[in-house]
Design an enzyme around this catalytic site. Structure first.
Site, PDB file in Angstrom:
ATOM      1  N   ASP A 251      39.837  39.421  -6.594  1.00 57.04           N
ATOM      2  CA  ASP A 251      39.350  38.172  -7.169  1.00 57.04           C
ATOM      3  C   ASP A 251      40.237  36.975  -6.854  1.00 57.04           C
ATOM      4  O   ASP A 251      39.735  35.893  -6.511  1.00 57.04           O
ATOM      5  CB  ASP A 251      39.148  38.313  -8.679  1.00 57.04           C
TER       6      ASP A 251
ATOM      7  N   MET B  84      40.755  43.529  -9.923  1.00 58.29           N
ATOM      8  CA  MET B  84      41.612  44.447  -9.179  1.00 58.29           C
ATOM      9  C   MET B  84      42.071  45.621 -10.037  1.00 58.29           C
ATOM     10  O   MET B  84      41.883  45.638 -11.245  1.00 58.29           O
ATOM     11  CB  MET B  84      42.821  43.696  -8.628  1.00 58.29           C
ATOM     12  N   HIS B  85      42.661  46.598  -9.392  1.00 59.96           N
ATOM     13  CA  HIS B  85      43.432  47.690 -10.007  1.00 59.96           C
ATOM     14  C   HIS B  85      42.612  48.784 -10.705  1.00 59.96           C
ATOM     15  O   HIS B  85      43.169  49.829 -11.044  1.00 59.96           O
ATOM     16  CB  HIS B  85      44.442  47.154 -11.032  1.00 59.96           C
TER      17      HIS B  85
END
Length: 486
Positions: free
Chosen positions: A237, A80-81
């Site tokens: 995830d 992520m991110h």
């Protein structure tokens, strides 16, 4: 029928092929490299993800050609991110700034000052690892490049774009950008404006179990599919891991012992607790949310120690045996990339304490395992302050291969842990389940069940629970010292 799940991780990309009975027919993994050109920086080349994904698909085709050819759907899970910045031709303008990058600390304060309602909208405190502060950093330090940005995608959405030609994101991953109104499950124009962006630069939004385009026809022919597989929206995830484990009802919990560490709890509604640096995100399934404590260096800590000592992780663990009888005399704080929950401090750094002439490698290895467990205990306390107690959890992630580590975790956290077979494929397996739901429209509760097989149970050991409770107080003093040394 068959389905493929692809998990774009940080250290590797994993892919599995699952049949109609949810059995794994084939699996593979491709290693990925993280680049750290400066302190606090963490980057990857998006092109490496594409090469790894295509290589993994070829691996699955070679391992199970018939099932691969008849694949109906593909689901993507991903780290992520990350900030993938694209130009007008959908070409990356620079390497992706990853989730564990800590350069944008100053920009977090600037973002919350620009939009005072930030925490109410997003349900989260601004952290350097999130995507929006990264864009503020780029605007400040790379202004010419910032002006060329036409689209911002998360890592798995970039892979989705390359494979389908469509820019689409789903709710769980979008929650970690600080651009999503997490309660209403839509992009927030106010948060985008605070970053100097607008909705036109964002991908379309879908739920993780919804259809999200098909594989490009030319690529499907090249890979050998009978027809272009349908893509699901997919999941971040951890949300994919939850789907793979069947954590799809309010109160369900799991612990992920991967590169980073996560303690997860599914919630029926949007329940933020930003003051303790607890993440409150959308789930990958409609009408569900979740809370997480997040720890930036979990299994990554053992990997770091293995590199320092010149031994493999397996060698270090084998030297400890199958059980421990007492806490290590050494303390370790696992803040190699800073920390999120509960500190929200990218400047924190890890270290050993209480070393003596008598200290050996085994004591330090045990301290690494215990230090990660103590960080999880911090996160558990933060989560429980936002809800009821967490009494048990399923475990996934590469670190979950170690029964010793899980025994330590069970005693430090004073909670029962369940390990199912094939724990390492949890996120990829969840992505494959989302692909199936997108293709068939089946009821998610009937498909997203607990994994097959009986779990191995790790119970707290009462003598160690008491010993670790006492040692935890000492460890917290070491953690505070880590903060004081900035």
């Amino acid at each position: 029928m068959s389905f493929i799940g692809i998990d774009l991780g940080t250290s590797s990309l994993k892919a599995i092929l699952v049949d109609g009975q949810q059995r794994v027919v084939a699996d593979t993994a491709r290693a990925l490299t993280v680049h750290r050109p400066q302190p606090l920086w963490s980057e990857q080349e998006p092109g490496d993800w594409v090469a790894a994904a295509l290589g993994a698909l070829h691996d699955l085709r070679d391992a199970a050609p018939s099932a691969f050819r008849l694949c109906r759907g593909i689901g993507l899970s991903g780290q992520m991110h990350g900030a993938v910045l694209l130009d007008e031709a959908d070409r990356p303008l620079r390497p992706c700034i990853l989730w564990n990058d800590g350069r944008a600390s100053a920009e977090c304060a600037a973002l919350e000052a620009a939009e005072p309602a930030s925490r109410a909208i997003t349900g989260n405190i601004a952290m350097p690892g999130f995507t929006a502060p990264k864009l503020l950093w780029v605007r400040r330090h790379e202004p010419a490049l910032f002006r060329r940005i036409r689209k911002v995608l998360l890592p798995k959405a970039y892979l989705h774009l390359v494979l389908t030609g469509e820019a689409i994101e789903e709710m769980s991953d979008a929650s970690g950008t600080l651009w999503l109104d997490v309660g209403s499950r839509d992009w927030s124009q106010r948060m985008l404006a605070a970053t100097g962006l607008d909705r036109s630069q964002m991908p379309a939004l879908v739920e993780g179990s919804q259809p999200a385009g098909r594989m490009r026809a030319d690529l499907a022919r090249e890979l050998g599919f009978d027809s272009p597989p349908l893509f699901a929206g997919g999941a971040g995830d951890n949300a994919a891991g939850a789907v793979g484990l069947g954590a799809v009802a309010a109160g369900a919990s799991f612990l992920s012992l991967g590169t980073s560490g996560v303690l997860w709890r599914t919630t029926a509604g949007f329940e933020p607790r930003a003051d303790r640096a607890v993440h409150a995100f959308c789930h990958a399934l409609p009408g569900l949310w979740h809370q997480m404590s997040v720890h930036l260096s979990a299994a990554a800590s053992l990997n770091w120690w293995a590199n320092v000592t010149g031994h493999t992780e397996a060698e270090l663990l084998a030297a400890l045996g199958e059980t421990v009888t007492a806490p290590s005399p050494v303390l370790f704080t696992p803040y190699l990339s800073g920390e999120r929950t509960p500190h929200n401090d990218p400047q924190m750094r890890g270290g050993f304490a209480r070393l003596g002439h008598e200290t050996g490698r085994n004591a330090m290895t045990q301290a690494v395992l215990e230090g990660v467990a103590f960080a999880f205990r911090d996160g558990k306390a933060a989560l429980e302050s936002a809800g009821g107690p967490i009494m048990e959890a399923v475990v996934i992630g590469g670190g979950a291969r170690s029964g010793l580590w899980l025994s330590i975790l069970a005693s430090v956290l004073d909670m029962r842990l369940h390990r199912y077979p094939q724990t390492e494929t949890g996120a990829a397996f969840g992505a494959a389940r989302l692909a199936r739901l997108a293709c068939t429209g089946e009821n998610s509760g009937e498909i997203c069940t607990q994994p097959l097989g009986s779990p191995e149970i790790f119970n707290p050991q009462r003598d160690l629970v008491a010993a670790y409770r006492e040692r935890y107080d000492d460890w917290q003093s070491a953690a505070e010292f880590s903060r004081a040394l900035q």
